[in-house]
Motif scaffolding. Structure first.
Motif, mmCIF file in Angstrom:
data_model
loop_
_atom_site.group_PDB
_atom_site.id
_atom_site.type_symbol
_atom_site.label_atom_id
_atom_site.label_comp_id
_atom_site.label_asym_id
_atom_site.label_seq_id
_atom_site.Cartn_x
_atom_site.Cartn_y
_atom_site.Cartn_z
ATOM 1 N N ILE A 155 37.451 -60.401 -35.641
ATOM 2 C CA ILE A 155 38.903 -60.535 -35.366
ATOM 3 C C ILE A 155 38.739 -60.740 -36.879
ATOM 4 O O ILE A 155 40.303 -60.416 -37.338
ATOM 5 N N THR A 193 42.216 -58.621 -38.393
ATOM 6 C CA THR A 193 43.149 -59.624 -39.132
ATOM 7 C C THR A 193 42.934 -59.154 -40.898
ATOM 8 O O THR A 193 44.599 -59.321 -41.833
ATOM 9 N N SER A 253 45.295 -56.415 -40.680
ATOM 10 C CA SER A 253 46.630 -56.250 -40.086
ATOM 11 C C SER A 253 47.370 -56.664 -41.285
ATOM 12 O O SER A 253 48.611 -56.327 -41.758
ATOM 13 N N LEU A 254 46.639 -57.473 -42.086
ATOM 14 C CA LEU A 254 47.373 -58.306 -43.715
ATOM 15 C C LEU A 254 46.930 -56.973 -44.956
ATOM 16 O O LEU A 254 48.044 -57.339 -45.678
#
Length: 58
Positions: free
Chosen positions: A48, A52, A55-56
């Motif tokens: 996770i 994340t 994607s950031l």
């Protein structure tokens, strides 16, 4: 959770030394289950975090 697995492992070893094979086997089983649950949670949280972070930044 990993501390609890280590606790059950120590209890299992001590019970095995004193000849309580039933308690030793049960404690070893609980230590094994808790260890694999902790490893699974670690891998899920790691994945996770990686997804994340990707994607950031992108």
């Amino acid at each position: 959770m990993l501390k609890l697995a280590l606790f059950f492992l120590i209890v299992s070893l001590i019970a095995g030394v004193f000849g309580f094979s039933g308690i030793s086997a049960a404690s070893a089983g609980m230590a094994k289950i808790l260890f694999f649950i902790a490893i699974t949670i670690f891998v899920v949280v790691l994945l996770i975090a990686l997804f994340t972070a990707r994607s950031l930044s992108g």
